[in-house]
Design a protein around this motif. Structure first.
Motif, mmCIF file in Angstrom:
data_model
loop_
_atom_site.group_PDB
_atom_site.id
_atom_site.type_symbol
_atom_site.label_atom_id
_atom_site.label_comp_id
_atom_site.label_asym_id
_atom_site.label_seq_id
_atom_site.Cartn_x
_atom_site.Cartn_y
_atom_site.Cartn_z
ATOM 1 N N PHE A 1 0.815 -1.218 0.000
ATOM 2 C CA PHE A 1 0.000 0.000 0.000
ATOM 3 C C PHE A 1 0.851 1.270 0.000
ATOM 4 O O PHE A 1 0.323 2.361 0.220
ATOM 5 C CB PHE A 1 -0.922 0.016 1.226
ATOM 6 N N ALA B 1 3.107 -5.756 -3.940
ATOM 7 C CA ALA B 1 1.722 -5.901 -4.399
ATOM 8 C C ALA B 1 1.580 -7.084 -5.356
ATOM 9 O O ALA B 1 0.626 -7.867 -5.271
ATOM 10 C CB ALA B 1 1.257 -4.607 -5.065
ATOM 11 N N TYR C 1 -1.969 -1.809 -6.916
ATOM 12 C CA TYR C 1 -2.834 -2.874 -7.431
ATOM 13 C C TYR C 1 -3.549 -2.450 -8.710
ATOM 14 O O TYR C 1 -3.725 -3.260 -9.628
ATOM 15 C CB TYR C 1 -3.844 -3.280 -6.356
ATOM 16 N N SER C 2 -3.950 -1.193 -8.794
ATOM 17 C CA SER C 2 -4.571 -0.714 -10.031
ATOM 18 C C SER C 2 -3.547 -0.651 -11.164
ATOM 19 O O SER C 2 -3.873 -0.942 -12.328
ATOM 20 C CB SER C 2 -5.189 0.672 -9.805
ATOM 21 N N PHE D 1 -4.427 1.890 -3.051
ATOM 22 C CA PHE D 1 -4.521 0.770 -3.994
ATOM 23 C C PHE D 1 -3.895 1.098 -5.349
ATOM 24 O O PHE D 1 -4.197 0.436 -6.340
ATOM 25 C CB PHE D 1 -5.990 0.380 -4.192
ATOM 26 N N ASP D 2 -3.015 2.109 -5.394
ATOM 27 C CA ASP D 2 -2.401 2.496 -6.670
ATOM 28 C C ASP D 2 -1.560 1.365 -7.259
ATOM 29 O O ASP D 2 -1.581 1.142 -8.479
ATOM 30 C CB ASP D 2 -1.533 3.748 -6.480
#
Length: 313
Positions: A62, A287, A78-79, A75-76
C-alpha cells in the motif's frame, strides 16, 4: 493383590530414592498442554519466517517505497498491476512454460512408474531416481546453460546427427529459449513425481489387480480402470505441489535466459525480482507478490475441492 503389592513397592521405592519429595500427579490441563508445549518452538519459528514476511508484504503493497522513503499509495500499486502489460506477459509466460513442463513431467513420471513399480530393483533403489533433485537449482541451470548455449553441446549433437546445418541460437528464439527452461525443469523434477507415483502404486492392494487379471483384464485395462483412479488424489496433490513450485521458478530463468528474448521467458518470480531489485520499486513488487499468493491459494483450493470430496457428497 499382586498388582497392589507391586504399586506399593514402587511407591516406597520412589520415596526412598527421593526422600523429602512429595509426588503429586500432574493436573489435567498440564497433561493436555504438554504436547502443545513441545511443538510450540517449531510453530513459533515457522510463523516467524512465513507469517511475518507475508504481513509485511501486504503492508508494503500500500506504499510507494524507494529505499527508506515510504509514501502512502492506497490501492495504486494494485490498479497499476491490472493495466501493466509486463505483468500479464510474465503471468502468461509462467502459465505456458509451467503447463508444458508439468504435463511432460506428469506423463513421463506416470509412464515410468506404471512399468517399474512392481520391479524389486525399483523398490530397493528408489533413492537413485532422486539424484537429479539432489543438485542445487543453480547448478542444474548452469549445466543446461552450458549444454544449450555456452558449450553448444546440443547443437553439436544435432549437427552430427545431420538434423541441422549450423549452431542453433537457443536464446535468440522465443520457443527455443522456453524449451531450454522446460527441459531443465523436466530433467530435475520428474523424479519427484515419479517417486510419489511409484509409492502410490506400491501402496495399492495387489489382490485387486490379481482378481482383475484372473477375470481376463489386460495390463492396460487394469492400470487405466483400477490403478490410476485409485491414485488420482495423490496425483492431484503432487501436481499441485509441483505447480506451486513452478510458479516460483527463478534460478533457471536468472542464470540461463535472464528473461530474454524480449521478456518471452520472464516468469512472475523473475518479474518480481526485476521490479524490486533492479528498479527498486519495492511497493509494487510486494503488491505483485500478494496478488500471486492469493491467486495460487485460490487455484489450489479449487483443485482440492474438485478432487477431494467428503464422503457425504
Amino acid at each position: 493383590m499382586q498388582d497392589s503389592a507391586v504399586q506399593n513397592s514402587t511407591g516406597w521405592a520412589a520415596k526412598a530414592a527421593h526422600p523429602g519429595v512429595r509426588l503429586r500427579p500432574r493436573s489435567r490441563w498440564r497433561r493436555k498442554a504438554f504436547p502443545y508445549l513441545l511443538v510450540a518452538p517449531s510453530v513459533i519459528f515457522l510463523l516467524g519466517i512465513t507469517l511475518y514476511p507475508g504481513i509485511y508484504a501486504i503492508y508494503q503493497g500500500f506504499f510507494h517505497v524507494r529505499f527508506n522513503k515510504w509514501t502512502f499509495a492506497g490501492f495504486d500499486n494494485y490498479s497499476k498491476l491490472l493495466s501493466d502489460p509486463e505483468f500479464w506477459q510474465a503471468l502468461w509466460n509462467t502459465f505456458v512454460m509451467g503447463a508444458i513442463a508439468l504435463a511432460l513431467e506428469c506423463t513421463i513420471a506416470i509412464s515410468i512408474a506404471a512399468f517399474a513399480y512392481r520391479d524389486p530393483w525399483v523398490r530397493s533403489w528408489r533413492i537413485i531416481f532422486l539424484m537429479p533433485m539432489l543438485f542445487m537449482p543453480s547448478a542444474v541451470a548452469f549445466i543446461w546453460k552450458l549444454a544449450f548455449n555456452d558449450g553448444r553441446v546440443v547443437s553439436d549433437l544435432l549437427m552430427r546427427l545431420g538434423l541441422i546445418d549450423g549452431n542453433l541460437d537457443f536464446l535468440g528464439s522465443v520457443w527455443l529459449a522456453r524449451l531450454t527452461l522446460i527441459v531443465a525443469d523436466v530433467w530435475q523434477w520428474t523424479p519427484f513425481l515419479f517417486i510419489i507415483f511409484v509409492a502410490a502404486l506400491q501402496g495399492q492392494d495387489a489382490e485387486m489387480e490379481e482378481a482383475a487379471r484372473l477375470d481376463g483384464a489386460k495390463w492396460r485395462q487394469i492400470f487405466w480402470n483400477i490403478s490410476l483412479p485409485l491414485m488420482m488424489p495423490i496425483v492431484v496433490v503432487a501436481l499441485i505441489l509441483r505447480a506451486i513450485d513452478i510458479i516460483t521458478m527463478f534460478a533457471s530463468v536468472f542464470i540461463i535466459t535472464g528473461g530474454t528474448p524480449g521478456g518471452a521467458t520472464e516468469t512472475i518470480s523473475y518479474f518480481i525480482y526485476r521490479i524490486g531489485f533492479k528498479t527498486f520499486n519495492f511497493g509494487y513488487a510486494s503488491a505483485v507478490s500478494v496478488v500471486m499468493l492469493a491467486m495460487t491459494v485460490i487455484v489450489a483450493q479449487l483443485f482440492v475441492k474438485r478432487f477431494f470430496r467428503s464422503g457425504r457428497e
